[in-house]
Scaffold this motif. Structure first.
Motif, short mmCIF file in Angstrom:
data_model
loop_
_atom_site.label_atom_id
_atom_site.label_comp_id
_atom_site.label_asym_id
_atom_site.label_seq_id
_atom_site.Cartn_x
_atom_site.Cartn_y
_atom_site.Cartn_z
N TYR A 234 0.81 -1.22 0.00
CA TYR A 234 0.00 0.00 0.00
C TYR A 234 0.85 1.27 0.00
N GLU A 235 2.10 1.16 0.42
CA GLU A 235 2.94 2.35 0.45
C GLU A 235 3.30 2.84 -0.96
N ASN A 236 3.33 1.92 -1.95
CA ASN A 236 3.63 2.35 -3.32
C ASN A 236 2.61 1.84 -4.34
N ASN A 237 1.50 1.26 -3.84
CA ASN A 237 0.43 0.77 -4.72
C ASN A 237 0.96 -0.16 -5.80
N ASN A 238 1.76 -1.14 -5.38
CA ASN A 238 2.37 -2.05 -6.34
C ASN A 238 2.61 -3.41 -5.69
N VAL A 239 3.10 -4.36 -6.48
CA VAL A 239 3.46 -5.68 -5.98
C VAL A 239 4.90 -5.97 -6.36
N ASP A 240 5.52 -6.91 -5.66
CA ASP A 240 6.86 -7.36 -6.00
C ASP A 240 6.72 -8.66 -6.77
N LYS A 241 6.90 -8.58 -8.09
CA LYS A 241 6.71 -9.75 -8.95
C LYS A 241 7.72 -10.85 -8.69
#
Length: 224
Positions: A185-192
């Motif tokens: 939520y801090e960068n609105n992304n996932v670590d693929k």
């Protein structure tokens, strides 16, 4: 509580706290959404914290509002933490303002949310409705039945070990559970590079097959 009452009545600690939060809600709506509230009574109210973005559904909010009068319209913009309610008369909206300000409601996950209401001028209802869909995007209404919805909700186990990567995360207004990848939520992304173990619940396979069939059927209709 209006300014006339405040000048002749010493507010309690609880009332002062509520008033601060109500004012903060007004400023947040203006700063982030451009929604300007007014100090006089109108038929329309903006309900801060009472929105789809807060996990509050129409089925939960409407009965609460209707206790104060006939709701002529209720608009809940997608992904927004507020909604707009228009009453049949100004007297009914004033009743809602007095009765429901600071009222607790329970969201879909059983968490308590406090509503903050403020008057707004005539809302441009048409402008606030969702815009036309982008080319190629299609909405299939009621693709999941009530029974299937219940099955999906029951397939999520909230009692798993909290050390599990997929375990629930505590957010301000809701609980979440991650599948596939953890959403940051801090960068609105996932670590693929860090997929979660386990995958989706098995029940999702049948729904995926159903949706693919529906997509193929609509594609064939479009081609013909």
């Amino acid at each position: 509580m209006d300014s006339n009452h405040q000048s002749n009545y010493k507010l309690s600690k609880t009332e002062k706290k509520f008033l601060r939060k109500q004012i903060k809600a007004k400023h947040t709506l203006l700063r982030h959404e451009g929604i300007e509230t007014v100090s006089y009574a109108t038929q329309s109210l903006v309900v801060a914290n009472g929105g789809l973005g807060n996990g509050v559904s129409r089925n939960q909010l409407l009965p609460v509002l209707e206790k104060c009068g006939l709701v002529d319209a209720l608009l809940m913009p997608p992904n927004k933490p507020y909604s707009f309610a228009r009453y049949k008369t100004t007297e009914e909206s004033k009743r809602a303002y007095v009765t429901l300000n600071g009222k607790e409601v329970v969201d879909d996950l059983g968490q308590k949310i406090i509503l903050y209401l403020n008057f707004v001028e005539k809302v441009q209802w048409k402008e606030l409705r969702p815009q036309a869909l982008p080319p190629g995007l299609m909405v299939v209404e009621e693709i999941i039945s009530s029974e299937e919805e219940k099955m999906l909700l029951e397939s999520v186990d909230w009692t798993e070990d909290t050390d599990n990567q997929n375990s629930q995360k505590s957010l301000k207004h809701r609980r979440v559970k991650h599948f596939g990848y953890e959403f940051h939520y801090e960068n609105n992304n996932v670590d693929k590079d860090k997929p979660l173990s386990g995958g989706l619940p098995d029940i999702c396979d049948s729904f995926l097959e159903k949706w693919l069939r529906e997509a193929e059927k609509n594609l064939e209709v479009g081609i013909h």
